[in-house]
Scaffold this active site. Structure first.
Site, PDB file in Angstrom:
ATOM      1  CE  LYS A  48      -2.091  -4.033   4.630  1.00 51.59           C
ATOM      2  NZ  LYS A  48      -3.385  -3.976   3.987  1.00 51.59           N
TER       3      LYS A  48
ATOM      4  NE  ARG B 215      -3.704  -9.295  -0.056  1.00 48.50           N
ATOM      5  CZ  ARG B 215      -2.474  -8.858   0.197  1.00 48.50           C
ATOM      6  NH1 ARG B 215      -2.158  -8.401   1.397  1.00 48.50           N
ATOM      7  NH2 ARG B 215      -1.558  -8.877  -0.753  1.00 48.50           N
TER       8      ARG B 215
HETATM    9  N1  HH2 Z   1      -3.073  -5.085   1.243  1.00 49.46           N
HETATM   10  C1  HH2 Z   1      -1.962  -5.129   0.498  1.00 49.46           C
HETATM   11  C2  HH2 Z   1      -2.009  -5.588  -0.831  1.00 49.46           C
HETATM   12  N2  HH2 Z   1      -3.167  -6.006  -1.367  1.00 49.46           N
HETATM   13  N3  HH2 Z   1      -5.482  -6.399  -1.176  1.00 49.46           N
HETATM   14  C3  HH2 Z   1      -6.624  -6.349  -0.454  1.00 49.46           C
HETATM   15  N4  HH2 Z   1      -7.772  -6.768  -0.978  1.00 49.46           N
HETATM   16  N5  HH2 Z   1      -6.617  -5.896   0.846  1.00 49.46           N
HETATM   17  C4  HH2 Z   1      -5.483  -5.460   1.464  1.00 49.46           C
HETATM   18  O1  HH2 Z   1      -5.547  -5.017   2.639  1.00 49.46           O
HETATM   19  C5  HH2 Z   1      -4.262  -5.502   0.704  1.00 49.46           C
HETATM   20  C6  HH2 Z   1      -4.311  -5.975  -0.636  1.00 49.46           C
HETATM   21  C7  HH2 Z   1      -0.649  -4.699   1.080  1.00 49.46           C
HETATM   22  O2  HH2 Z   1       0.020  -5.762   1.714  1.00 49.46           O
HETATM   23  P1  HH2 Z   1       1.197  -6.618   1.059  1.00 49.46           P
HETATM   24  O3  HH2 Z   1       0.728  -7.325  -0.172  1.00 49.46           O
HETATM   25  O4  HH2 Z   1       1.787  -7.514   2.075  1.00 49.46           O
HETATM   26  O5  HH2 Z   1       2.307  -5.548   0.716  1.00 49.46           O
HETATM   27  P2  HH2 Z   1       2.783  -4.871  -0.629  1.00 49.46           P
HETATM   28  O6  HH2 Z   1       1.631  -4.065  -1.173  1.00 49.46           O
HETATM   29  O7  HH2 Z   1       3.945  -4.020  -0.203  1.00 49.46           O
HETATM   30  O8  HH2 Z   1       3.170  -5.953  -1.605  1.00 49.46           O
END
Ligand code: HH2
Length: 287
Positions: free
Chosen positions: A229, A264
């Site tokens: 992040k 995660r």
């Molecule tokens: N972060 C993201 C998405 N889902 N769920 C939980 N429980 N906690 C988190 O910190 C979290 C989450 C964002 O990361 P990512 O899926 O890599 O990116 P994007 O939202 O752009 O798909």
């Protein structure tokens, strides 16, 4: 769909990890064109299944499948489009033997995923995005991740403010645990998450990571999602998210030392290795 006994055992390990101290790794699988660090890489179902297989081999206990990016400024994806993205691959991912979670704020998408064998709903709105979400979780007896987010992804990074970020996030998560219980989801089936990067500046993210033990006091397992992040880029100057693995590992270990147990992450193998060593050192430090 009935859960296999192996997945049921994994789910018990996950939900009890705050008591056992066992580290659990949730591998991220974004079936999206626009996720912030891996958008477009796994839109093809075969590539997505292959990535899930790699993450399970590397030690992931959970595969978190998402079909909507929640990065700052992202646009909502209609539920039928989310279902269209995940439908061709979900059953195959479930058959790999890890627990599967569905990262969505839509009850219709969650229901389609549960029908295909997912066992956990990962709801970044903590049940506020869709009034049908917590009743669905209750009816289906599944587990729920309740995450803190200030505002909506579209505008959440525009000047987020808190008086006391740790107290406010803890208070919010306590209230959402009560809302889940009121809807019929037992507290023992809930996991809480401070929502790193969701309506937070660097100092807010650092306070939450430093005081994650205040969330552990809520009495359920705590999940953190620092992977790749922006706060890591802000601290280190690394602009390319896939090159933020060192920072991701450091954040996971700092939280593990403070009682968080579910991580995660995108890079499962290196994080599993780091947590395995950290857990062994912790055990060796006990008399
Ligand atoms: N972060 C993201 C998405 N889902 N769920 C939980 N429980 N906690 C988190 O910190 C979290 C989450 C964002 O990361 P990512 O899926 O890599 O990116 P994007 O939202 O752009 O798909």
């Amino acid at each position: 769909m009935l859960e296999s006994s192996t997945v049921s055992a994994t789910l018990n390990d996950i939900l009890g990890s705050h008591r056992s101290g066992r580290a659990i790794v949730m591998g991220v699988l974004n079936v999206t064109p626009d996720s912030f660090s891996d958008g477009g890489s796994f839109l093809d179902p075969a590539a997505a299944v292959e990535q899930a297989r790699r993450m399970v081999s590397a030690g992931a206990d959970i595969i978190d499948v998402g079909a909507e990016s929640t990065r700052p400024g992202s646009q909502r994806v209609p539920p039928d489009e989310q279902v269209r993205r995940i439908a061709p691959l979900l059953r195959e991912i479930v058959s790999l033997g890890a627990a599967v979670s569905i990262d969505t704020t839509s009850a219709a998408v969650a229901e389609a995923a549960l029908d295909a064998g997912a066992a956990i709903i990962n709801d970044v709105s903590a049940g506020r995005g869709d009034p049908a979400m917590l009743p669905l979780a209750a009816a289906r007896g599944c587990r729920v991740v309740l995450m803190h987010m200030l505002g909506e992804p579209k505008g959440m990074q525009v000047d987020p403010r808190y008086d006391d970020v740790v107290a406010e996030v803890r208070g919010f998560l306590g209230e959402r645990l009560e809302a889940a219980e009121a809807a019929g989801v037992p507290r023992a089936k809930c996991i809480v998450d401070p929502g790193i990067g969701f309506g937070k500046r660097l100092e807010h993210n650092l306070s939450l990571l430093a005081h994650v033990d205040a969330l552990v006091e809520l009495g359920v397992a705590v999940l953190v999602g620092p992977s790749r992040k922006r706060f890591i880029g802000e601290l280190t100057g690394e602009d390319d998210p896939p090159r933020r693995l060192g920072g991701t590992i450091a954040a996971c270990l700092a939280c593990f030392a403070r009682g968080a147990t579910i991580f995660r992450v995108h890079d499962v193998g290196p994080v599993v290795q780091a947590l395995t060593v950290a857990a062994a050192v912790t055990r060796a430090s006990r008399p």
